[in-house]
Design a protein around this motif. Sequence first.
Motif, PDB file in Angstrom:
ATOM      1  N   SER A 231       0.932  -1.254  -0.012  1.00 27.98           N
ATOM      2  CA  SER A 231       0.103  -0.110  -0.006  1.00 27.98           C
ATOM      3  C   SER A 231       0.822   1.298  -0.149  1.00 27.98           C
ATOM      4  N   ASN A 232       0.208   2.257  -0.086  1.00 34.17           N
ATOM      5  CA  ASN A 232       0.966   3.775   0.116  1.00 34.17           C
ATOM      6  C   ASN A 232       0.698   4.102   1.658  1.00 34.17           C
ATOM      7  N   ALA A 233       1.832   3.729   2.531  1.00 31.99           N
ATOM      8  CA  ALA A 233       1.529   3.726   3.984  1.00 31.99           C
ATOM      9  C   ALA A 233       2.103   5.089   4.629  1.00 31.99           C
ATOM     10  N   ASN A 234       2.401   6.004   3.884  1.00 33.04           N
ATOM     11  CA  ASN A 234       3.050   7.390   4.443  1.00 33.04           C
ATOM     12  C   ASN A 234       1.980   8.400   3.829  1.00 33.04           C
ATOM     13  N   PRO A 235       1.035   8.687   4.633  1.00 29.99           N
ATOM     14  CA  PRO A 235       0.064   9.881   4.390  1.00 29.99           C
ATOM     15  C   PRO A 235       0.873  11.230   3.851  1.00 29.99           C
TER      16      PRO A 235
END
Length: 681
Positions: free
Chosen positions: A306-310
Amino acid sequence: MKSIRCCLSLPLFLFILGVSSPAQDSKPLPPMLHLPGSEGDESKIEYDTLPLLSGAHSVVCAPDSQWKFQLHNYLLHHDGKFWCMWSHGPVVEDVPTQHVRYATSEDGLKWSESKMLSGPPAEGRAYIARGFWVRDGELLALAASYKGKGAFGVDKDLKLVAFAYNKADDSWKEKGVLYENAINNFTPQRLSTGEWMMTRRDARFNVSMLIGGTKALNDWQAFPVVDRKEAMATSKFSPDEPVWWEQQDGTLVSAIRDNGGSLRLFRSVSRDHGHTWSAPEKTNYPNATSKLFTLQTSRGFRVLVSNANPKIGRREMHLAVSQDGLTFTRMALLGIPQDKPSTLQYPHVIEHEGSLYIAYSRTKANTELLKVSLDDVERLLKGELPARQPVAISAPARPADSATVLAIPNLVAFWDFQEIAGQARASKGGDHAYALQEMQGPVAQVEDGVFGPYAARIKRGQWLMVPRKDMGALDIHGKDAQVTVVAWVKRGDKASWQAIGGVWDETRKKRQYCLFLNAPRGTKADEMKRYPLANRIHGHVSAVGGPTPGDEFCITYSSGATEIPFNSWQCLAMSYDGKASRVFVNGKLDSLEQYNPFPYPDGLFDGGADGADFTVGAVHRGGSWGNFFDGRMGGLAIFNRALSEDELAKLAALTPKQNTKPKPVVKSGDQSAAVDRAKRE
């Protein structure tokens, strides 16, 4: 014929009897994420020191000059080769003519030329790729079919269809409809009961599970997971793109993306094979409002990509591992090569012969793949991959004066545009975070800012967008609606009709509100006629969505008296208080008799679920994107209240000092003088 059995009967029956459903009896789950040194606190994750998980990189389908959009990629290894499918469309996401294409590969790295899978959709319709499914030995490709722009909204005629592959002539043919009013996220998986199950969203984003698929292709029963309207009302949770998996004890777990601004995944469980589900709860697993995928590997551990760093949106993609399928204990940065910053999104993963194959989209314009060794993933799980050395932060912290913006009541969103090119621009303040996605290529970061050292350099033909489904409180509408749009801009182009920001779709008659620059004419309120009035700003409002009744165009907008100069920071604003539209230049009401204020007591149009997107730098008109802004954007704030002139003056005081001052054309409100000057120029 498709089964239409009611899926609400079991929970309702249990409720009437006063008996809890199995899902409601579930024990609390452990934290979804617990990385070493973080103590389960996601705010303590040191992203710049996460281990790097490298691999072999491949381009499945390069950018196409005619069909510029690529997303929703899915992988399969079948019949001795790899298959990859994706949505392929013109310019932007999910518009009519979008179709499904595919390519094949012997080794997963060298790919064939892409071919049409779905065939062209019927006029006014589009397809979204939904994945490969091998059912009873037959290779199927699923796609969502719908009318108009976007799969969600009113009268979309949404349906999930299957295409069957004919190996003899290397072709695909539509086989039938699996389910009406449905779009899955990934293809069906087998339950331990032997039935198939897949997630389903309807055209209103309500989430359910479809179980069946064994007796017939279209034999499915739907079991509800979350009602979007109810979830938004109770917890501001806006569900989207759920995934699910089954634990060894038969418990089903679902992880769900949230478009409501929490920047976290939500989680729900079922202990009766998917028939009832617990109320989704927010986890501590960060998510940059993007799609995710999870896979149980042959080695016993589970991976989640996922894209885990907002904080940086979709610029990076991460892989996490879990031994028990509930808590992910290690995370790594995927080593995807990047010559320049870009967005990476919508992963899908398969395992084959000791490797993970991870497909994803870059900038929604090309489809790529990263092959990662399972040995390296296992080393990550064991803590054997070394941490990376921290890197210097590319941009200094935002100056404190942004606190002035954040402190004003009724703030919906504020963007300071400090992000680098290729990164979504994330809003601050308000109840939710909204990510402005780049359209038509990376929007450059330049050293000339208002709320920090940087600004966004929006070139003509580029724009930023929050899709309708993610807009939340930016969707300001209703009879009593109020709105204020404040923008710190540096004008760079003399073109007419430059959209600065708002919710405005002329093509589909979905106008709500928008701040414009340099309309060639302004509307004189007492006559409802337009006269030449160039180089001003304009506060457009509409209660009808389409043209003003009796006119070819929408002409309900305020226009100021002041010419906006080039290459100079200006604080430009529009407000609407339910009675009149007003525009302000550098904190002062830019009065012009019969033009500003512009009386309009009719309210703002409700575009519904399929209304206009929130856009910065362009609007949709005449069947395509246009009304492009050209210049620099240093800040943008949206309020769901008409700010006072004193409040706007405080905001204008944050504008950098400049030598060039706006040129007041008309001070007295003499409309004829304005017309005469406009004609001379």
